[in-house]
Design a protein around this motif. Structure first.
Motif, mmCIF file in Angstrom:
data_model
loop_
_atom_site.group_PDB
_atom_site.id
_atom_site.type_symbol
_atom_site.label_atom_id
_atom_site.label_comp_id
_atom_site.label_asym_id
_atom_site.label_seq_id
_atom_site.Cartn_x
_atom_site.Cartn_y
_atom_site.Cartn_z
ATOM 1 N N ILE A 56 0.849 -1.180 0.000
ATOM 2 C CA ILE A 56 0.000 0.000 0.000
ATOM 3 C C ILE A 56 0.893 1.241 0.000
ATOM 4 O O ILE A 56 2.021 1.198 0.512
ATOM 5 N N ALA A 57 0.405 2.331 -0.581
ATOM 6 C CA ALA A 57 1.143 3.591 -0.611
ATOM 7 C C ALA A 57 0.460 4.585 0.315
ATOM 8 O O ALA A 57 -0.762 4.753 0.273
ATOM 9 N N VAL A 58 1.253 5.241 1.170
ATOM 10 C CA VAL A 58 0.735 6.201 2.145
ATOM 11 C C VAL A 58 1.368 7.559 1.892
ATOM 12 O O VAL A 58 2.597 7.667 1.778
ATOM 13 N N ASN A 59 0.548 8.594 1.775
ATOM 14 C CA ASN A 59 1.040 9.971 1.690
ATOM 15 C C ASN A 59 1.008 10.582 3.082
ATOM 16 O O ASN A 59 -0.046 10.641 3.711
ATOM 17 N N ARG A 60 2.148 11.031 3.570
ATOM 18 C CA ARG A 60 2.244 11.510 4.945
ATOM 19 C C ARG A 60 3.097 12.771 5.018
ATOM 20 O O ARG A 60 3.842 13.094 4.089
ATOM 21 N N SER A 61 2.981 13.495 6.137
ATOM 22 C CA SER A 61 3.738 14.720 6.370
ATOM 23 C C SER A 61 4.955 14.430 7.234
ATOM 24 O O SER A 61 4.891 13.628 8.172
ATOM 25 N N ARG A 62 6.076 15.102 6.918
ATOM 26 C CA ARG A 62 7.280 14.999 7.719
ATOM 27 C C ARG A 62 7.835 16.408 7.945
ATOM 28 O O ARG A 62 7.786 17.269 7.072
ATOM 29 N N ILE A 63 8.366 16.629 9.164
ATOM 30 C CA ILE A 63 8.965 17.909 9.514
ATOM 31 C C ILE A 63 10.387 17.943 8.970
ATOM 32 O O ILE A 63 11.175 17.024 9.215
ATOM 33 N N ALA A 70 10.027 21.538 17.072
ATOM 34 C CA ALA A 70 8.977 22.266 17.787
ATOM 35 C C ALA A 70 8.749 23.643 17.183
ATOM 36 O O ALA A 70 7.646 24.207 17.289
ATOM 37 N N ASP A 71 9.768 24.220 16.514
ATOM 38 C CA ASP A 71 9.630 25.553 15.923
ATOM 39 C C ASP A 71 8.764 25.544 14.674
ATOM 40 O O ASP A 71 8.417 26.606 14.154
ATOM 41 N N ALA A 72 8.454 24.350 14.160
ATOM 42 C CA ALA A 72 7.600 24.268 12.979
ATOM 43 C C ALA A 72 6.146 24.573 13.327
ATOM 44 O O ALA A 72 5.312 24.720 12.432
ATOM 45 N N ASP A 113 4.255 25.764 9.948
ATOM 46 C CA ASP A 113 5.012 26.549 8.978
ATOM 47 C C ASP A 113 5.127 25.733 7.691
ATOM 48 O O ASP A 113 5.752 24.660 7.693
ATOM 49 N N PRO A 114 4.523 26.205 6.583
ATOM 50 C CA PRO A 114 4.556 25.406 5.343
ATOM 51 C C PRO A 114 5.971 25.088 4.869
ATOM 52 O O PRO A 114 6.184 24.051 4.223
ATOM 53 N N SER A 115 6.937 25.947 5.170
ATOM 54 C CA SER A 115 8.307 25.691 4.724
ATOM 55 C C SER A 115 8.978 24.563 5.500
ATOM 56 O O SER A 115 10.033 24.077 5.094
ATOM 57 N N ARG A 116 8.376 24.165 6.627
ATOM 58 C CA ARG A 116 8.968 23.102 7.461
ATOM 59 C C ARG A 116 8.237 21.764 7.304
ATOM 60 O O ARG A 116 8.584 20.790 7.965
ATOM 61 N N VAL A 117 7.198 21.732 6.486
ATOM 62 C CA VAL A 117 6.414 20.505 6.313
ATOM 63 C C VAL A 117 6.564 20.009 4.878
ATOM 64 O O VAL A 117 6.392 20.761 3.926
ATOM 65 N N GLN A 118 6.905 18.747 4.751
ATOM 66 C CA GLN A 118 7.098 18.144 3.435
ATOM 67 C C GLN A 118 6.235 16.897 3.320
ATOM 68 O O GLN A 118 6.177 16.070 4.229
ATOM 69 N N GLN A 119 5.558 16.765 2.188
ATOM 70 C CA GLN A 119 4.761 15.570 1.919
ATOM 71 C C GLN A 119 5.642 14.505 1.267
ATOM 72 O O GLN A 119 6.418 14.805 0.370
ATOM 73 N N GLU A 120 5.515 13.286 1.747
ATOM 74 C CA GLU A 120 6.262 12.190 1.148
ATOM 75 C C GLU A 120 5.379 10.964 0.983
ATOM 76 O O GLU A 120 4.374 10.804 1.684
ATOM 77 N N ARG A 121 5.761 10.123 0.054
ATOM 78 C CA ARG A 121 5.009 8.902 -0.250
ATOM 79 C C ARG A 121 5.807 7.704 0.246
ATOM 80 O O ARG A 121 6.969 7.540 -0.106
ATOM 81 N N LYS A 122 5.179 6.876 1.071
ATOM 82 C CA LYS A 122 5.854 5.706 1.637
ATOM 83 C C LYS A 122 5.082 4.450 1.242
ATOM 84 O O LYS A 122 3.859 4.388 1.392
ATOM 85 N N ASP A 145 1.299 10.854 9.937
ATOM 86 C CA ASP A 145 1.832 12.215 9.870
ATOM 87 C C ASP A 145 2.706 12.531 11.081
ATOM 88 O O ASP A 145 2.414 12.098 12.204
ATOM 89 N N GLU A 146 3.752 13.307 10.846
ATOM 90 C CA GLU A 146 4.590 13.804 11.942
ATOM 91 C C GLU A 146 4.118 15.202 12.316
ATOM 92 O O GLU A 146 3.974 16.073 11.462
ATOM 93 N N MET A 147 3.853 15.396 13.620
ATOM 94 C CA MET A 147 3.398 16.684 14.130
ATOM 95 C C MET A 147 4.351 17.143 15.232
ATOM 96 O O MET A 147 4.797 16.327 16.051
ATOM 97 N N PRO A 148 4.672 18.427 15.295
ATOM 98 C CA PRO A 148 5.599 18.924 16.320
ATOM 99 C C PRO A 148 5.091 18.635 17.737
ATOM 100 O O PRO A 148 3.925 18.854 18.036
ATOM 101 N N GLY A 149 5.989 18.130 18.575
ATOM 102 C CA GLY A 149 5.640 17.878 19.972
ATOM 103 C C GLY A 149 4.783 16.658 20.198
ATOM 104 O O GLY A 149 4.304 16.438 21.310
#
Length: 219
Positions: A56-63, A70-72, A113-122, A145-149
């Motif tokens: 299966i393919a998962v689209n997720r967020s990474r900091i 935490a600054d993201a 912060d959009p500049s600190r969040v990247q979408q990736e496919r796993k 998804d990865e979320m700060p804190g």
């Protein structure tokens, strides 16, 4: 992670309907987790019987970025980080107060912060063990998804079994309905069917046996 399918053909009925995998252990009292991804995966009865591997393919967020993760996250200034919007409404001599979710942060109280969040496919490999059940869960820790804190949530695969044209699962048994003629009921039946693992199984009634409507034969 789920174990690879194991066992041989001699113990398949012991494994069938008793397989493991997908159970979640006790929750710890650590940091909050981001939301789990729940993925419904269609499987066949044959795949549950013999075991299988799917992807299966998962689209997720990474900091990303060099600074602390935490600054993201920054406080939503629209509602001062409360995540709620207060609405005052006059009704005659009374004033009613309502709360609704902040439309900017969706009630979380912070923005990323959009500049600190990247979408990736796993791509994840799902190992379906012999004997797994409809609705059974296979968990991939830390793949959401990865979320700060927060601790990263899990991807949870839920098995969704498609109906089989011949067999039905009844607890620890496989069953199918065989229609026979009156002549076969009185004179005896002799037929062969193909099992889920490809074997051909022959069913014969005993000499002189009369088959009644609703009779069950075990193989």
């Amino acid at each position: 992670r789920p174990l690879r399918p194991g066992g041989g053909p001699t113990d398949i009925f012991d494994l069938l309907f008793g397989g493991g995998g997908g159970r979640r252990g006790p929750q710890s009292s650590g940091p909050r987790k981001s939301e789990d991804f729940v993925f419904k995966l269609g499987v066949t009865l044959q795949e549950l019987y013999t075991g299988a591997k799917k992807k299966i393919a998962v689209n997720r967020s990474r900091i990303v970025g060099d600074g602390p993760k935490a600054d993201a996250k920054k406080t939503c200034d629209v509602r001062r980080g409360s995540g709620m919007r207060v609405i005052m409404k006059r009704a005659g001599n009374f004033i009613q107060q309502f709360q609704s979710m902040c439309e900017h942060c969706s009630g979380k109280g912070y923005l990323l912060d959009p500049s600190r969040v990247q979408q990736e496919r796993k791509v994840l490999e799902v190992y379906i063990e012999k004997g797994m059940k409809d609705g059974q869960k296979i968990r991939f820790p830390g793949e959401a998804d990865e979320m700060p804190g927060m601790e990263i949530g899990d991807v949870v695969v839920v098995l969704d079994v498609r109906p089989h044209e011949t067999f039905q699962r009844q607890d620890a048994d496989l069953a199918f309905l065989k229609k026979i003629s009156l002549c076969e009921a009185l004179c005896g039946v002799d037929f062969t069917f193909e099992h889920l693992d490809g074997r051909h199984v022959r069913v014969r009634s005993a000499p002189g046996e009369v088959v009644q409507d609703g009779d069950v034969r075990s193989v």
